[in-house]
Design a protein around this motif. Structure first.
Motif, short mmCIF file in Angstrom:
data_model
loop_
_atom_site.label_atom_id
_atom_site.label_comp_id
_atom_site.label_asym_id
_atom_site.label_seq_id
_atom_site.Cartn_x
_atom_site.Cartn_y
_atom_site.Cartn_z
N LYS A 174 -36.57 20.59 -31.55
CA LYS A 174 -37.65 19.73 -31.67
C LYS A 174 -36.68 19.53 -32.93
O LYS A 174 -36.53 18.14 -33.73
CB LYS A 174 -38.39 19.56 -31.69
CG LYS A 174 -39.08 19.47 -30.33
CD LYS A 174 -40.78 19.64 -30.72
CE LYS A 174 -41.53 18.40 -30.96
NZ LYS A 174 -43.26 18.44 -30.64
N LEU A 175 -36.37 20.23 -33.57
CA LEU A 175 -35.97 20.12 -35.17
C LEU A 175 -34.54 19.48 -34.97
O LEU A 175 -33.93 19.68 -36.62
CB LEU A 175 -36.38 21.42 -36.38
CG LEU A 175 -37.76 21.70 -36.19
CD1 LEU A 175 -37.88 23.08 -36.87
CD2 LEU A 175 -37.96 20.47 -37.50
N GLY A 176 -33.74 20.27 -34.74
CA GLY A 176 -31.94 19.85 -34.09
C GLY A 176 -31.28 21.18 -34.53
O GLY A 176 -30.47 21.18 -34.82
N ILE A 177 -32.19 22.31 -34.29
CA ILE A 177 -32.16 23.84 -34.83
C ILE A 177 -31.32 24.63 -33.74
O ILE A 177 -32.22 24.09 -32.52
CB ILE A 177 -32.35 23.87 -35.98
CG1 ILE A 177 -32.69 23.41 -37.19
CG2 ILE A 177 -31.46 25.27 -36.67
CD1 ILE A 177 -33.53 23.77 -38.18
N VAL A 178 -30.22 25.15 -33.66
CA VAL A 178 -30.30 26.91 -32.94
C VAL A 178 -30.58 27.55 -33.28
O VAL A 178 -29.66 28.15 -34.50
CB VAL A 178 -28.20 26.18 -32.00
CG1 VAL A 178 -28.49 28.10 -30.93
CG2 VAL A 178 -28.39 24.93 -31.83
N PRO A 179 -31.30 28.33 -32.39
CA PRO A 179 -31.83 29.59 -33.35
C PRO A 179 -31.02 30.75 -33.12
O PRO A 179 -29.54 30.77 -32.89
CB PRO A 179 -32.81 30.29 -31.80
CG PRO A 179 -32.82 29.35 -30.80
CD PRO A 179 -31.45 28.04 -31.23
N GLY A 180 -30.82 31.50 -34.30
CA GLY A 180 -30.06 32.57 -35.03
C GLY A 180 -30.74 34.17 -34.72
O GLY A 180 -30.46 35.13 -35.08
N TRP A 181 -31.67 34.38 -34.74
CA TRP A 181 -32.91 35.22 -34.89
C TRP A 181 -33.52 35.92 -33.03
O TRP A 181 -33.90 36.49 -33.26
CB TRP A 181 -34.67 34.66 -35.54
CG TRP A 181 -33.49 34.36 -37.00
CD1 TRP A 181 -32.95 34.52 -37.67
CD2 TRP A 181 -35.16 35.19 -38.47
NE1 TRP A 181 -32.69 34.61 -39.43
CE2 TRP A 181 -33.89 34.64 -39.68
CE3 TRP A 181 -36.30 34.97 -37.52
CZ2 TRP A 181 -35.17 34.87 -40.34
CZ3 TRP A 181 -36.56 35.22 -39.35
CH2 TRP A 181 -36.46 35.20 -40.40
N GLY A 182 -32.47 35.41 -32.49
CA GLY A 182 -32.86 36.34 -30.78
C GLY A 182 -33.95 35.32 -30.15
O GLY A 182 -34.44 36.15 -28.81
N VAL A 183 -34.12 34.50 -30.14
CA VAL A 183 -35.64 33.68 -29.48
C VAL A 183 -34.89 33.33 -28.36
O VAL A 183 -35.03 33.80 -26.99
CB VAL A 183 -36.36 32.76 -30.09
CG1 VAL A 183 -34.90 31.88 -29.99
CG2 VAL A 183 -37.60 32.58 -29.20
N THR A 184 -33.28 32.88 -28.10
CA THR A 184 -32.98 32.72 -26.25
C THR A 184 -32.77 33.82 -25.80
O THR A 184 -32.56 33.85 -24.64
CB THR A 184 -31.94 31.82 -27.06
OG1 THR A 184 -30.31 32.87 -27.24
CG2 THR A 184 -32.17 30.79 -27.70
N GLN A 185 -32.96 34.52 -26.02
CA GLN A 185 -32.70 36.01 -25.59
C GLN A 185 -34.17 36.89 -25.34
O GLN A 185 -34.25 37.57 -24.32
CB GLN A 185 -31.75 37.33 -25.77
CG GLN A 185 -30.00 36.32 -27.15
CD GLN A 185 -29.94 35.90 -25.31
OE1 GLN A 185 -29.67 37.03 -23.85
NE2 GLN A 185 -29.29 34.41 -24.65
#
Length: 246
Positions: free
Chosen positions: A134-145
């Motif tokens: 929603k914020l237009g940011i791709v996560p980098g702290w691991g949530v997608t995994q």
């Protein structure tokens, strides 16, 4: 001190660490992240500390990274890498259990912070959400995994692709949290669990914890690497867009 962004209290073998920006829903700006790194380093060097409870002051565990700071630092992020990498490394290297006591909001980076812990206990009014998209940011702290591994890929996609809020009971039903408790009992319950952990044999406990993490995260490394690469590319685009609009 009143201006501390992180408060630490040690009682016996249990350390309680509180994020202390209640007016900003404990959004993790640079000062807070640096203080949390320093707190974890100090606790790691204290052999008497055997378990940690991590929570937040006020209405939130954490609303995530400080978005105002992040917007201003977009070009810096694009050039220098993942925001908060030192904190991620410090938590990964911490050799004792960390219990997330989630009071109120655990949003986006706050959700990721909770997922980095060994156990999650939630207050009845806890709310979990991943609003990166929603914020237009791709996560980098691991949530997608980590989120799909915790609750299943379809539920994780529902959370991350819609940004929907998940209350404490649904989070428990989905397996995101270990237990739900009354808000006024949250810290005490987390500390009681931490005391039980503190009484275990440290060497055996540490090995068991490492083996569990290894088995759970064995395929995760490539996914995390790809996530961070995608996050950096997104921040580079974000930085260029900001420059074009200025």
């Amino acid at each position: 001190m009143a201006n501390q962004s992180v408060l630490t209290h040690v009682n016996g073998g249990v350390a309680t660490v509180l994020l202390n920006r209640p007016e900003a829903l404990n959004a993790m700006h640079q000062a807070l992240r640096s203080e949390l790194v320093a707190a974890l380093q100090a606790l790691k060097s204290d052999a008497s500390v055997r378990a940690v409870v991590l929570s937040g002051k006020g209405r939130a565990f954490s609303a995530g990274l400080d978005f105002n700071e992040l917007q201003g630092a977009a070009a810096l992020v694009a050039a220098n890498g993942i925001v908060g990498q030192q904190l991620l490394d410090e938590i990964a290297a911490f050799d004792r259990p960390i219990i997330a006591a989630v009071n109120g909001f655990a949003m986006t980076g706050g959700l990721e912070l909770a997922l980095l812990c060994d156990v999650i206990i939630a207050s009845e009014d806890a709310v979990f959400a991943d609003t990166h998209a929603k914020l237009g940011i791709v996560p980098g702290w691991g949530v997608t995994q980590r989120l799909p591994r915790a609750i299943g890929i379809y539920r994780a996609k529902e959370m991350s692709l819609t940004g929907r809020k998940v209350d404490a009971q649904l989070a428990y039903d989905w397996g995101l949290v270990n237990r739900v408790t009354a808000r006024d009992q949250l810290i005490a319950e987390a500390q009681a669990m931490a005391e039980q952990m503190a009484q275990a044999d440290h060497s055996a406990q540490s090995t068991i914890r490492e083996l569990m993490d290894l088995g759970w995260e064995a395929p995760i490394e490539s996914g995390l690497e790809q996530e961070q690469q995608a996050s950096l590319v997104a921040f580079q685009r974000f930085a260029k867009a900001q420059q074009s609009s200025s």
